[in-house]
Design a protein around this motif. Structure first.
Motif, PDB file in Angstrom:
ATOM      1  N   ILE A 119       7.061  11.916 -37.881  1.00 62.90           N
ATOM      2  CA  ILE A 119       6.857  12.709 -39.029  1.00 62.90           C
ATOM      3  C   ILE A 119       7.527  12.019 -40.267  1.00 62.90           C
ATOM      4  N   ASP A 120       7.208  12.530 -41.557  1.00 65.54           N
ATOM      5  CA  ASP A 120       7.866  12.055 -42.687  1.00 65.54           C
ATOM      6  C   ASP A 120       8.240  13.271 -43.388  1.00 65.54           C
ATOM      7  N   HIS A 121       9.242  14.132 -42.897  1.00 63.99           N
ATOM      8  CA  HIS A 121       9.590  15.711 -43.318  1.00 63.99           C
ATOM      9  C   HIS A 121      11.033  15.677 -43.625  1.00 63.99           C
ATOM     10  N   VAL A 122      11.277  15.760 -44.697  1.00 64.91           N
ATOM     11  CA  VAL A 122      12.760  16.052 -45.239  1.00 64.91           C
ATOM     12  C   VAL A 122      13.037  17.376 -45.372  1.00 64.91           C
ATOM     13  N   ASP A 123      13.918  17.748 -44.495  1.00 63.09           N
ATOM     14  CA  ASP A 123      14.355  19.212 -44.564  1.00 63.09           C
ATOM     15  C   ASP A 123      13.263  19.951 -43.641  1.00 63.09           C
ATOM     16  N   LEU A 124      13.424  19.696 -42.482  1.00 65.50           N
ATOM     17  CA  LEU A 124      12.266  20.056 -41.538  1.00 65.50           C
ATOM     18  C   LEU A 124      12.488  21.613 -41.581  1.00 65.50           C
ATOM     19  N   ASP A 125      11.652  22.279 -41.968  1.00 63.13           N
ATOM     20  CA  ASP A 125      11.305  23.688 -41.684  1.00 63.13           C
ATOM     21  C   ASP A 125      11.068  24.576 -40.490  1.00 63.13           C
ATOM     22  N   ARG A 126      11.236  25.814 -40.437  1.00 64.21           N
ATOM     23  CA  ARG A 126      11.128  26.400 -38.849  1.00 64.21           C
ATOM     24  C   ARG A 126       9.896  26.500 -38.500  1.00 64.21           C
ATOM     25  N   VAL A 127       8.905  26.927 -39.583  1.00 64.38           N
ATOM     26  CA  VAL A 127       7.285  27.017 -39.150  1.00 64.38           C
ATOM     27  C   VAL A 127       7.077  25.765 -38.517  1.00 64.38           C
ATOM     28  N   ALA A 128       7.188  24.612 -39.201  1.00 58.66           N
ATOM     29  CA  ALA A 128       6.823  22.976 -38.977  1.00 58.66           C
ATOM     30  C   ALA A 128       7.197  22.920 -37.239  1.00 58.66           C
ATOM     31  N   ALA A 129       9.053  23.384 -37.198  1.00 59.04           N
ATOM     32  CA  ALA A 129       9.670  23.124 -35.657  1.00 59.04           C
ATOM     33  C   ALA A 129       8.746  24.116 -34.848  1.00 59.04           C
ATOM     34  N   ASP A 130       8.479  25.274 -35.195  1.00 58.28           N
ATOM     35  CA  ASP A 130       7.963  26.105 -34.230  1.00 58.28           C
ATOM     36  C   ASP A 130       6.609  25.533 -33.766  1.00 58.28           C
ATOM     37  N   SER A 131       5.817  25.016 -34.628  1.00 52.42           N
ATOM     38  CA  SER A 131       4.404  24.410 -34.216  1.00 52.42           C
ATOM     39  C   SER A 131       4.724  23.322 -33.333  1.00 52.42           C
ATOM     40  N   LEU A 132       5.650  22.499 -33.184  1.00 48.64           N
ATOM     41  CA  LEU A 132       6.008  21.203 -32.674  1.00 48.64           C
ATOM     42  C   LEU A 132       6.524  21.664 -31.258  1.00 48.64           C
ATOM     43  N   VAL A 133       7.293  22.720 -31.216  1.00 48.36           N
ATOM     44  CA  VAL A 133       7.782  23.325 -30.109  1.00 48.36           C
ATOM     45  C   VAL A 133       6.545  23.881 -29.039  1.00 48.36           C
ATOM     46  N   ALA A 134       5.804  24.613 -29.732  1.00 47.55           N
ATOM     47  CA  ALA A 134       4.524  25.083 -29.068  1.00 47.55           C
ATOM     48  C   ALA A 134       3.562  24.123 -28.691  1.00 47.55           C
ATOM     49  N   VAL A 135       3.193  23.087 -29.122  1.00 53.05           N
ATOM     50  CA  VAL A 135       2.310  22.141 -28.692  1.00 53.05           C
ATOM     51  C   VAL A 135       3.116  21.402 -27.278  1.00 53.05           C
ATOM     52  N   GLY A 136       4.541  21.257 -27.356  1.00 48.40           N
ATOM     53  CA  GLY A 136       5.201  20.909 -26.243  1.00 48.40           C
ATOM     54  C   GLY A 136       5.452  19.291 -26.416  1.00 48.40           C
ATOM     55  N   VAL A 137       5.792  18.865 -27.504  1.00 49.51           N
ATOM     56  CA  VAL A 137       6.003  17.433 -27.611  1.00 49.51           C
ATOM     57  C   VAL A 137       7.425  17.099 -26.874  1.00 49.51           C
ATOM     58  N   ALA A 138       7.367  15.676 -26.698  1.00 54.13           N
ATOM     59  CA  ALA A 138       8.463  15.128 -25.752  1.00 54.13           C
ATOM     60  C   ALA A 138       9.695  14.757 -26.680  1.00 54.13           C
ATOM     61  N   ALA A 139       9.258  14.732 -27.760  1.00 51.86           N
ATOM     62  CA  ALA A 139      10.429  14.206 -28.930  1.00 51.86           C
ATOM     63  C   ALA A 139       9.880  14.041 -30.310  1.00 51.86           C
ATOM     64  N   VAL A 140      10.679  14.270 -31.131  1.00 50.59           N
ATOM     65  CA  VAL A 140      10.251  14.025 -32.976  1.00 50.59           C
ATOM     66  C   VAL A 140      11.131  13.188 -33.386  1.00 50.59           C
ATOM     67  N   LEU A 141      10.487  11.969 -33.991  1.00 51.63           N
ATOM     68  CA  LEU A 141      10.941  11.081 -34.793  1.00 51.63           C
ATOM     69  C   LEU A 141      10.620  11.366 -36.286  1.00 51.63           C
ATOM     70  N   ASN A 142      11.837  11.439 -36.908  1.00 48.93           N
ATOM     71  CA  ASN A 142      11.489  11.818 -38.426  1.00 48.93           C
ATOM     72  C   ASN A 142      11.873  10.547 -39.312  1.00 48.93           C
ATOM     73  N   ALA A 143      11.028  10.129 -40.387  1.00 51.39           N
ATOM     74  CA  ALA A 143      11.348   8.968 -41.222  1.00 51.39           C
ATOM     75  C   ALA A 143      12.426   9.389 -41.963  1.00 51.39           C
ATOM     76  N   LYS A 144      12.446  10.485 -42.383  1.00 52.48           N
ATOM     77  CA  LYS A 144      13.347  11.223 -43.397  1.00 52.48           C
ATOM     78  C   LYS A 144      14.385  11.945 -42.735  1.00 52.48           C
ATOM     79  N   PRO A 145      15.476  12.486 -43.412  1.00 49.81           N
ATOM     80  CA  PRO A 145      16.491  13.235 -43.004  1.00 49.81           C
ATOM     81  C   PRO A 145      16.086  14.600 -42.554  1.00 49.81           C
ATOM     82  N   SER A 146      16.275  15.287 -41.527  1.00 49.54           N
ATOM     83  CA  SER A 146      15.816  16.484 -41.042  1.00 49.54           C
ATOM     84  C   SER A 146      16.574  17.515 -41.934  1.00 49.54           C
ATOM     85  N   VAL A 147      17.668  17.428 -41.987  1.00 52.34           N
ATOM     86  CA  VAL A 147      18.553  18.327 -42.896  1.00 52.34           C
ATOM     87  C   VAL A 147      19.378  17.410 -44.076  1.00 52.34           C
TER      88      VAL A 147
END
Length: 396
Positions: free
Chosen positions: A42-70
């Motif tokens: 993803i390319d998501h600075v300041d990853l928000d909860r709604v986006a994170a919840d959707s990634l968890v619900a899918v069941g991804v193995a890992a998340v790689l962020n091009a930007k700082p998540s915080v």
């Protein structure tokens, strides 16, 4: 939203994860292509909860962020969600990860390094509970700066949209009958599933106008309902839901440009546009209020300052003023599921059944017809006992 199933990822050893790469610069668009076990890039600075919840619900193995998540601007909620779910988060990888990795490639994560065909292609920061907690603590210290910016954005919005806020100028004409009715406005945001479930008796009794805000229309369909109206920029609602027969209102920029309108027209559907600088959920509330709704019930919408900031858009400032405008008729369903859950114990249910049986028996016993039936039943029982007695006498 799909529930997670068995992951296809293979964990070789602690700290090492492999999986199929899926990448997109818009997280909510990527979620529609993800499968359990995929590695989301993803390319998501300041990853928000709604986006994170959707990634968890899918069941991804890992998340790689091009930007700082915080980034430290404010205490956003997404990274904590991923870490608590046990999903590895590799942060601040830069543009390199999008340039080197292609859709469908098999990638390997080893510590803070991303490898493709055994060769390192990007390096980042491996987040854990400790690093995220520290970043969040630092972000809270700068919250006052964001509060000032939020207030400035609110005043700017008031200048731009005062005619809309105060006089309803620009609200389009709609076919759906809203006047005098309740409106249920659904955003696929925080706790929307639990609150929709608790609201089932209310929906069944009051039959409110069902308004889905973009992906909120899919949330209504997943819950077993058909939306009456869909409002948004059409970037997260699915084609099938758009075709469900709901009236479509496309959120446009203040200058009239509506990128989502082309998609609706390609599906052969008609739609009207609603130009405004506000968010789509705010437009849904303003439209329902202007058309005479007697009550607005909001599901999954944003209600607190942290949630406004967590959304990561200056436009969220419109939400504050919108709630001032419609506050007298707005009920926020957020947290209803935590406040009240219907819970009938087994003993209570048994007592209810026995009480019903006793009431029926009493009613039968005192009525003329009931007495006649009891007499017939008593005679039938006496005959049965007599016949059984005669049969046993012959046998013995």
């Amino acid at each position: 939203m799909r529930l997670p199933t068995l992951r296809r990822t293979r964990t070789v050893e602690p700290g090492i994860v492999t999986g199929t790469a899926r990448l997109d610069r818009r997280t909510k668009r990527l979620v529609g292509r993800l499968r359990p076990g995929d590695i989301a890039i993803i390319d998501h600075v300041d990853l928000d909860r709604v986006a994170a919840d959707s990634l968890v619900a899918v069941g991804v193995a890992a998340v790689l962020n091009a930007k700082p998540s915080v980034s430290g601007r404010y205490p956003n909620l997404g990274p904590e969600v991923l870490i608590e779910a046990g999903i590895p988060l590799l942060d601040d990888l830069g543009e390199t990860v999008f340039q080197a990795v292609r859709e469908g490639a098999n990638v390997r994560i080893d510590g803070n390094t991303v490898l493709l065909d055994g060769e390192p292609v990007a390096h980042g920061v491996r987040q854990d509970a400790e690093t995220v907690a520290k970043a969040m603590a630092d972000a809270r210290e700068g919250l006052s700066v964001q509060l000032e910016a939020f207030a400035a954005n609110t005043m700017e919005y008031l200048k731009q949209e005062r005619d809309l806020l105060f006089d309803g100028v620009g609200v389009p004409e709609v076919e759906t009958r809203i006047g005098g009715r309740h409106c249920l406005i659904v955003v696929r945001g925080y706790d929307y599933k639990a609150d929709l479930d608790v609201l089932r008796p209310y929906i069944r009794e009051y039959k409110p106008v069902l308004i889905g805000v973009d992906g909120g229309a899919d949330a209504l369909v997943e819950a077993g309902y058909t939306p009456d109206m869909i409002i948004g920029d059409m970037d997260s609602v699915t084609d099938d839901v758009l075709r469900c027969g709901a009236e479509v209102i496309v959120h446009a920029y203040p200058d009239g440009r509506a990128p989502g309108l082309a998609r609706v027209q390609q599906l052969g559907l008609s739609a009207v546009t609603f130009p405004a600088a506000a968010t789509s959920e705010d437009l849904a509330m303003l439209l329902a209020d202007e058309k005479g709704a007697s009550l607005l019930v909001a599901v999954g919408t944003h209600a607190t300052l942290v949630e406004f900031l967590d959304k990561g858009r200056g436009g969220m400032a419109s939400t504050f003023l919108t709630r001032l405008k419609v506050g007298g008729k707005l009920v926020d369903a957020k947290g209803v599921s935590r406040l009240y859950r219907q819970n009938i114990s087994g003993s209570s249910l048994l007592l209810l059944v026995l009480s019903a049986v006793a009431a029926m028996a009493s009613a039968v016993a005192v009525s003329t017809v009931g007495k006649a039936y009891l007499g017939v039943a008593s005679e039938w029982w006496d005959n049965l006992v007599f016949q059984i007695g005669q049969l046993l006498g012959r046998l013995f």
